[in-house]
Design a protein around this motif. Structure first.
Motif, PDB file in Angstrom:
ATOM      1  N   LEU A  45       0.829  -1.198   0.000  1.00 11.51           N
ATOM      2  CA  LEU A  45       0.000   0.000   0.000  1.00 11.51           C
ATOM      3  C   LEU A  45       0.869   1.255   0.000  1.00 11.51           C
ATOM      4  CD1 LEU A  45      -2.800   1.245   0.138  1.00 11.51           C
ATOM      5  CD2 LEU A  45      -2.732   0.975   2.599  1.00 11.51           C
ATOM      6  N   TYR A  46       1.936   1.238   0.785  1.00 15.53           N
ATOM      7  CA  TYR A  46       2.843   2.381   0.842  1.00 15.53           C
ATOM      8  C   TYR A  46       3.470   2.646  -0.528  1.00 15.53           C
ATOM      9  CZ  TYR A  46       7.031   5.110   1.685  1.00 15.53           C
ATOM     10  OH  TYR A  46       8.002   6.059   1.610  1.00 15.53           O
ATOM     11  N   TYR A  47       4.019   1.604  -1.154  1.00 14.02           N
ATOM     12  CA  TYR A  47       4.689   1.802  -2.439  1.00 14.02           C
ATOM     13  C   TYR A  47       3.701   2.166  -3.549  1.00 14.02           C
ATOM     14  CZ  TYR A  47       9.132   0.425  -0.542  1.00 14.02           C
ATOM     15  OH  TYR A  47      10.278   0.393   0.208  1.00 14.02           O
ATOM     16  N   THR A  48       2.490   1.654  -3.485  1.00 11.93           N
ATOM     17  CA  THR A  48       1.478   2.047  -4.469  1.00 11.93           C
ATOM     18  C   THR A  48       1.199   3.538  -4.368  1.00 11.93           C
ATOM     19  OG1 THR A  48       0.469  -0.144  -4.351  1.00 11.93           O
ATOM     20  CG2 THR A  48      -0.866   1.613  -5.281  1.00 11.93           C
ATOM     21  N   THR A  49       1.023   4.019  -3.156  1.00 12.95           N
ATOM     22  CA  THR A  49       0.796   5.447  -2.940  1.00 12.95           C
ATOM     23  C   THR A  49       2.014   6.269  -3.365  1.00 12.95           C
ATOM     24  OG1 THR A  49      -0.614   4.871  -1.069  1.00 12.95           O
ATOM     25  CG2 THR A  49       0.094   7.153  -1.235  1.00 12.95           C
ATOM     26  N   TYR A  50       3.186   5.776  -3.034  1.00 11.97           N
ATOM     27  CA  TYR A  50       4.422   6.468  -3.381  1.00 11.97           C
ATOM     28  C   TYR A  50       4.560   6.610  -4.896  1.00 11.97           C
ATOM     29  CZ  TYR A  50       9.426   7.368  -3.887  1.00 11.97           C
ATOM     30  OH  TYR A  50      10.629   7.898  -4.243  1.00 11.97           O
ATOM     31  N   TYR A  51       4.336   5.518  -5.628  1.00 10.19           N
ATOM     32  CA  TYR A  51       4.453   5.563  -7.086  1.00 10.19           C
ATOM     33  C   TYR A  51       3.410   6.496  -7.695  1.00 10.19           C
ATOM     34  CZ  TYR A  51       7.522   1.518  -6.583  1.00 10.19           C
ATOM     35  OH  TYR A  51       8.536   0.673  -6.225  1.00 10.19           O
ATOM     36  N   PHE A  52       2.230   6.541  -7.102  1.00  9.74           N
ATOM     37  CA  PHE A  52       1.189   7.442  -7.603  1.00  9.74           C
ATOM     38  C   PHE A  52       1.599   8.899  -7.408  1.00  9.74           C
ATOM     39  CE2 PHE A  52      -2.661   9.964  -6.791  1.00  9.74           C
ATOM     40  CZ  PHE A  52      -3.262   9.840  -8.023  1.00  9.74           C
ATOM     41  N   VAL A  53       2.078   9.218  -6.222  1.00 13.32           N
ATOM     42  CA  VAL A  53       2.467  10.598  -5.910  1.00 13.32           C
ATOM     43  C   VAL A  53       3.662  11.042  -6.746  1.00 13.32           C
ATOM     44  CG1 VAL A  53       3.402  12.088  -4.085  1.00 13.32           C
ATOM     45  CG2 VAL A  53       1.501  10.562  -3.590  1.00 13.32           C
ATOM     46  N   MET A  54       4.615  10.130  -6.962  1.00  9.52           N
ATOM     47  CA  MET A  54       5.817  10.462  -7.722  1.00  9.52           C
ATOM     48  C   MET A  54       5.580  10.440  -9.236  1.00  9.52           C
ATOM     49  SD  MET A  54       7.801  11.251  -5.377  1.00  9.52           S
ATOM     50  CE  MET A  54       9.420  11.393  -6.042  1.00  9.52           C
ATOM     51  N   GLY A  55       4.413  10.006  -9.674  1.00 12.32           N
ATOM     52  CA  GLY A  55       4.089  10.011 -11.092  1.00 12.32           C
ATOM     53  C   GLY A  55       4.718   8.867 -11.876  1.00 12.32           C
ATOM     54  N   GLN A  56       5.093   7.800 -11.197  1.00 15.93           N
ATOM     55  CA  GLN A  56       5.666   6.628 -11.868  1.00 15.93           C
ATOM     56  C   GLN A  56       4.527   5.679 -12.236  1.00 15.93           C
ATOM     57  OE1 GLN A  56       8.572   5.197  -9.086  1.00 15.93           O
ATOM     58  NE2 GLN A  56       9.980   6.874  -9.495  1.00 15.93           N
ATOM     59  N   GLU A  58       3.926   3.352 -14.587  1.00 16.01           N
ATOM     60  CA  GLU A  58       4.097   1.928 -14.847  1.00 16.01           C
ATOM     61  C   GLU A  58       4.201   1.133 -13.545  1.00 16.01           C
ATOM     62  OE1 GLU A  58       7.241   1.108 -17.591  1.00 16.01           O
ATOM     63  OE2 GLU A  58       6.578   2.666 -18.969  1.00 16.01           O
ATOM     64  N   LEU A  59       5.016   1.620 -12.622  1.00 14.60           N
ATOM     65  CA  LEU A  59       5.141   0.944 -11.335  1.00 14.60           C
ATOM     66  C   LEU A  59       3.843   1.031 -10.535  1.00 14.60           C
ATOM     67  CD1 LEU A  59       8.740   2.030 -10.317  1.00 14.60           C
ATOM     68  CD2 LEU A  59       7.985  -0.242 -11.032  1.00 14.60           C
ATOM     69  N   PHE A  60       3.144   2.155 -10.646  1.00  9.34           N
ATOM     70  CA  PHE A  60       1.857   2.300  -9.970  1.00  9.34           C
ATOM     71  C   PHE A  60       0.863   1.274 -10.493  1.00  9.34           C
ATOM     72  CE2 PHE A  60      -2.453   4.108 -10.111  1.00  9.34           C
ATOM     73  CZ  PHE A  60      -2.716   4.150  -8.752  1.00  9.34           C
ATOM     74  N   ASP A  61       0.801   1.114 -11.817  1.00 15.09           N
ATOM     75  CA  ASP A  61      -0.134   0.145 -12.396  1.00 15.09           C
ATOM     76  C   ASP A  61       0.151  -1.274 -11.919  1.00 15.09           C
ATOM     77  OD1 ASP A  61      -1.501   2.091 -13.772  1.00 15.09           O
ATOM     78  OD2 ASP A  61      -0.420   1.781 -15.662  1.00 15.09           O
ATOM     79  N   ILE A  62       1.406  -1.633 -11.856  1.00 18.05           N
ATOM     80  CA  ILE A  62       1.783  -2.983 -11.408  1.00 18.05           C
ATOM     81  C   ILE A  62       1.383  -3.196  -9.952  1.00 18.05           C
ATOM     82  CG2 ILE A  62       3.738  -4.499 -10.915  1.00 18.05           C
ATOM     83  CD1 ILE A  62       5.127  -3.193 -13.376  1.00 18.05           C
ATOM     84  N   THR A  63       1.748  -2.242  -9.101  1.00 16.55           N
ATOM     85  CA  THR A  63       1.482  -2.432  -7.675  1.00 16.55           C
ATOM     86  C   THR A  63       0.009  -2.304  -7.329  1.00 16.55           C
ATOM     87  OG1 THR A  63       2.043  -0.119  -7.239  1.00 16.55           O
ATOM     88  CG2 THR A  63       3.780  -1.761  -6.893  1.00 16.55           C
ATOM     89  N   ILE A  64      -0.742  -1.458  -8.036  1.00 15.99           N
ATOM     90  CA  ILE A  64      -2.171  -1.331  -7.727  1.00 15.99           C
ATOM     91  C   ILE A  64      -2.909  -2.605  -8.106  1.00 15.99           C
ATOM     92  CG2 ILE A  64      -2.944  -0.234  -9.877  1.00 15.99           C
ATOM     93  CD1 ILE A  64      -4.205   0.710  -6.424  1.00 15.99           C
ATOM     94  N   HIS A  65      -2.510  -3.255  -9.190  1.00 10.34           N
ATOM     95  CA  HIS A  65      -3.153  -4.514  -9.575  1.00 10.34           C
ATOM     96  C   HIS A  65      -2.861  -5.602  -8.549  1.00 10.34           C
ATOM     97  CE1 HIS A  65      -4.853  -3.178 -13.299  1.00 10.34           C
ATOM     98  NE2 HIS A  65      -3.683  -2.730 -13.738  1.00 10.34           N
ATOM     99  N   GLU A  66      -1.623  -5.666  -8.077  1.00 12.23           N
ATOM    100  CA  GLU A  66      -1.287  -6.645  -7.044  1.00 12.23           C
ATOM    101  C   GLU A  66      -2.042  -6.350  -5.746  1.00 12.23           C
ATOM    102  OE1 GLU A  66       2.920  -6.761  -6.511  1.00 12.23           O
ATOM    103  OE2 GLU A  66       3.286  -7.593  -8.505  1.00 12.23           O
ATOM    104  N   LEU A  67      -2.100  -5.080  -5.387  1.00 10.35           N
ATOM    105  CA  LEU A  67      -2.788  -4.680  -4.166  1.00 10.35           C
ATOM    106  C   LEU A  67      -4.277  -5.023  -4.233  1.00 10.35           C
ATOM    107  CD1 LEU A  67      -2.441  -3.239  -1.429  1.00 10.35           C
ATOM    108  CD2 LEU A  67      -3.004  -1.116  -2.609  1.00 10.35           C
TER     109      LEU A  67
END
Length: 100
Positions: A45-56, A58-67
């Motif tokens: 959850l932390y890294y998903t939020t982090y990737y969203f805030v940082m505008g990354q 591709e990484l956000f899409d990967i982690t949100i699907h796993e989450l």
């Protein structure tokens, strides 16, 4: 795969909560809430939020699907056991009513 890795522990935690609720004569929900906390993926959850805030994106899409898959596995595991337990209780109550 991630779904089932989280589904079976959720089933086990819910069965435990339902059994302990009968033993201590308390609602199953607070016991389940305490039992399920270790299964919640805090770092994911932390890294998903982090990737969203940082505008990354591709990484956000990967982690949100796993989450979401983890959350779905936990929710479906809890719901499956809860439905079975409530159906068993309903059948017992129905038999008690029919006897009288």
């Amino acid at each position: 795969r991630v779904f089932f890795i989280n589904f079976f522990p959720a089933v086990a935690a819910t069965v435990y909560a339902e059994i302990m609720a009968r033993v201590v004569k308390a609602p199953a929900t607070p016991i389940l809430a305490c039992s399920i906390i270790p299964l919640v993926p805090g770092s994911k959850l932390y890294y998903t939020t982090y990737y969203f805030v940082m505008g990354q994106d591709e990484l956000f899409d990967i982690t949100i699907h796993e989450l979401l898959e983890i959350a779905l596995g936990l929710a479906v595991g809890i719901i499956c056991v809860t439905v079975v337990v409530h159906e068993i209780n309903r059948q017992k109550f129905k038999q008690i009513i029919d006897v009288e």
